[in-house]
Enzyme design. Structure first.
Site, mmCIF file in Angstrom:
data_model
loop_
_atom_site.group_PDB
_atom_site.id
_atom_site.type_symbol
_atom_site.label_atom_id
_atom_site.label_comp_id
_atom_site.label_asym_id
_atom_site.label_seq_id
_atom_site.Cartn_x
_atom_site.Cartn_y
_atom_site.Cartn_z
ATOM 1 N N HIS A 189 -4.115 2.810 -10.765
ATOM 2 C CA HIS A 189 -5.170 1.814 -10.580
ATOM 3 C C HIS A 189 -4.825 0.889 -9.415
ATOM 4 O O HIS A 189 -3.797 1.027 -8.772
ATOM 5 C CB HIS A 189 -5.379 1.017 -11.873
ATOM 6 C CG HIS A 189 -4.193 0.225 -12.313
ATOM 7 N ND1 HIS A 189 -3.058 0.808 -12.824
ATOM 8 C CD2 HIS A 189 -3.950 -1.111 -12.328
ATOM 9 C CE1 HIS A 189 -2.181 -0.129 -13.148
ATOM 10 N NE2 HIS A 189 -2.693 -1.301 -12.836
ATOM 11 N N THR A 243 -6.611 0.998 -4.129
ATOM 12 C CA THR A 243 -6.220 1.599 -2.854
ATOM 13 C C THR A 243 -4.792 2.130 -2.891
ATOM 14 O O THR A 243 -3.924 1.597 -3.586
ATOM 15 C CB THR A 243 -6.317 0.562 -1.719
ATOM 16 O OG1 THR A 243 -5.651 -0.651 -2.125
ATOM 17 C CG2 THR A 243 -7.758 0.262 -1.365
ATOM 18 N N ARG A 244 -4.561 3.183 -2.096
ATOM 19 C CA ARG A 244 -3.225 3.721 -1.851
ATOM 20 C C ARG A 244 -3.130 4.132 -0.387
ATOM 21 O O ARG A 244 -4.091 4.628 0.194
ATOM 22 C CB ARG A 244 -2.938 4.957 -2.719
ATOM 23 C CG ARG A 244 -2.841 4.693 -4.206
ATOM 24 C CD ARG A 244 -1.594 3.892 -4.575
ATOM 25 N NE ARG A 244 -1.468 3.761 -6.023
ATOM 26 C CZ ARG A 244 -2.084 2.860 -6.767
ATOM 27 N NH1 ARG A 244 -2.908 1.992 -6.188
ATOM 28 N NH2 ARG A 244 -1.901 2.795 -8.073
ATOM 29 N N LYS A 247 -4.062 -7.091 0.269
ATOM 30 C CA LYS A 247 -3.324 -6.644 -0.913
ATOM 31 C C LYS A 247 -1.902 -6.305 -0.487
ATOM 32 O O LYS A 247 -1.686 -5.621 0.518
ATOM 33 C CB LYS A 247 -3.996 -5.405 -1.509
ATOM 34 C CG LYS A 247 -3.228 -4.746 -2.661
ATOM 35 C CD LYS A 247 -3.913 -3.442 -3.078
ATOM 36 C CE LYS A 247 -3.064 -2.644 -4.043
ATOM 37 N NZ LYS A 247 -3.669 -1.313 -4.348
ATOM 38 N N HIS A 274 7.901 -2.686 -2.745
ATOM 39 C CA HIS A 274 8.183 -1.306 -3.127
ATOM 40 C C HIS A 274 9.513 -1.152 -3.844
ATOM 41 O O HIS A 274 9.625 -0.378 -4.792
ATOM 42 C CB HIS A 274 8.166 -0.409 -1.882
ATOM 43 C CG HIS A 274 8.477 1.020 -2.174
ATOM 44 N ND1 HIS A 274 7.627 1.831 -2.898
ATOM 45 C CD2 HIS A 274 9.555 1.789 -1.862
ATOM 46 C CE1 HIS A 274 8.159 3.036 -3.014
ATOM 47 N NE2 HIS A 274 9.322 3.034 -2.392
ATOM 48 N N CYS A 289 1.614 -2.690 -12.753
ATOM 49 C CA CYS A 289 1.591 -1.245 -12.959
ATOM 50 C C CYS A 289 3.018 -0.761 -13.199
ATOM 51 O O CYS A 289 3.941 -1.566 -13.357
ATOM 52 C CB CYS A 289 0.952 -0.522 -11.773
ATOM 53 S SG CYS A 289 1.891 -0.652 -10.238
ATOM 54 N N LYS A 320 -0.615 9.670 -2.867
ATOM 55 C CA LYS A 320 -1.149 10.291 -1.655
ATOM 56 C C LYS A 320 -1.038 11.810 -1.695
ATOM 57 O O LYS A 320 -1.851 12.521 -1.107
ATOM 58 C CB LYS A 320 -0.431 9.742 -0.428
ATOM 59 C CG LYS A 320 1.058 10.073 -0.382
ATOM 60 C CD LYS A 320 1.753 9.498 0.836
ATOM 61 C CE LYS A 320 1.908 8.013 0.781
ATOM 62 N NZ LYS A 320 2.849 7.558 -0.304
#
Length: 382
Positions: A46, A49-50, A262, A266, A312, A345
């Site tokens: 969710h 965007t990625r 956004k 990482h 997430c 991706k």
């Protein structure tokens, strides 16, 4: 025969839903089963965007997978009749000795991919919303960009169901049993049977296959959307980005239609039990603190009011590469795990490969990097 299928996919998230889609295109009788109702907010797909990159800082071995994924996303976009990809370009920034940046540049050169190498001065002149040390370097991949992840998942879902796939939602798999006639899967209300099974249940793979002691660590991650100067950071003029800082890595997205910038961190993240952790953004001071500190230092005019935040799960492996392989004790079971962090991706090509592996005995793409028996994984575990 109602509960018997050629293939059962456990976990209909990104790779699982894609696998169901490509299996259905092959005419396979497939059941996709998920503990929630995808797309949903309980896993890793969710957040709207990625990023999709082709030249790949995590390793040039990923590039054929990335290129095939891009081709398949474009085919899915055409079938779905809606926008699934935005060609924003992707900007990478780091110190001259950044292994991530160097690998991105070298991978692009080996595969003859378009990539612009930029100095810090050139970056800040081209995108005045960026502030970085004058010693930093960057690279822009103009053909890369942003996938609209939830729209992608909905397109795979519709395409699979339209071709006869069955999707059971809000149905957790409690256990699977290897039997002579197939694999049985017990849920709270039914038992299903598959001649073959793909286990792609994200952060729950380790629990479902607990007897294998797979080296998977679910961690809690957050992203935030921040009010910005739209004239600087709008998606029509600002790229998606990743910053490889000395001890941290951040990624982010331009503002789409006033959504705000956004950004997410990482690296890091506390280990969690996916069934018992705090899903409330802001319950940890670093939820917003890390993101705002990065913005203030590097994208200062995007460090406005936080518009929203989201929590997430990443599921990490010791060497940060995926786990995609046959079950070591039963070749009828395929495992696809440890994808989160940088897997979405690739989910189109991975779904296709899982479908090929299940029906044809092997995938067309080389997935040996993701083997359960790879030397780098054994070394990382020691």
């Amino acid at each position: 025969m109602g509960n018997r299928f050629d293939v059962v996919v456990i976990g209909a998230g990104s790779a699982g839903m894609a696998a169901g889609y490509y299996l259905s295109k092959k005419g396979v009788r497939v059941l996709m089963i998920d503990a929630y109702d995808p797309p949903h907010t309980s896993g890793s797909h969710h957040g709207e965007t990625r990023i999709i990159r082709h030249a790949y800082g995590e390793g040039r071995e990923y590039i054929p997978l990335a290129l095939r994924s891009q081709q398949l996303w474009m085919e899915l976009e055409e079938e779905a009749g809606e926008r699934l990809f935005a060609r924003t370009g992707v900007l990478g920034v780091g110190a001259p000795d950044s292994r991530f940046i160097r690998e991105t540049i070298d991978g692009a050169k080996i595969h003859n991919l378009p990539l612009e190498r930029l100095s810090a001065e050139e970056i800040m002149r081209r995108w005045p919303g960026i502030t970085i040390p004058e010693t930093d370097i960057g690279c822009l991949e103009p053909d890369a960009g942003v996938l609209f992840c939830e729209a992608c998942l909905r397109a795979f879902r519709k395409g699979a169901i339209d071709r006869g796939a069955v999707l059971k939602t809000n149905t957790p798999v409690l256990s699977l049993q290897r039997e002579a006639g197939g694999i049985s899967l017990r849920t709270p209300t039914d038992t299903f049977y598959g001649e073959r099974v793909i286990v792609s249940a994200g952060a729950w793979v380790g629990k479902l296959l607990a007897d294998l002691s797979l080296p998977l660590t679910p961690v809690r991650k957050t992203v935030g959307w921040f009010r910005c100067d739209e004239g600087l950071y709008d998606s029509r003029r600002f790229p998606a980005f990743f910053f490889d800082l000395p001890d941290e890595q951040y990624y982010g997205f331009p503002s789409f239609g006033g959504s705000g910038v956004k950004v997410g961190r990482h690296d890091g993240g506390p280990p969690i039990d996916p069934d018992r952790f705090d899903r409330t953004f802001g319950s940890h001071p670093e939820d917003e603190g890390d993101l705002r500190r990065f913005l203030q230092q590097n994208l200062p005019r995007a460090a406005g009011e936080r518009l929203r935040g989201s929590v997430c799960i990443y599921t990490r492996t010791p060497d940060e590469h995926f786990l995609i392989d046959r079950h070591p004790e039963d070749e009828r079971i395929l495992i696809a795990a440890g994808l989160t962090g940088h897997g979405f991706k690739f989910s189109s090509a991975l779904g296709e490969a899982l479908a090929q592996w299940t029906t044809d005995g092997k995938p067309e793409l080389d997935l040996s990097l993701f083997s359960l028996n790879r030397p780098t994984l054994a070394k990382a575990e020691r």
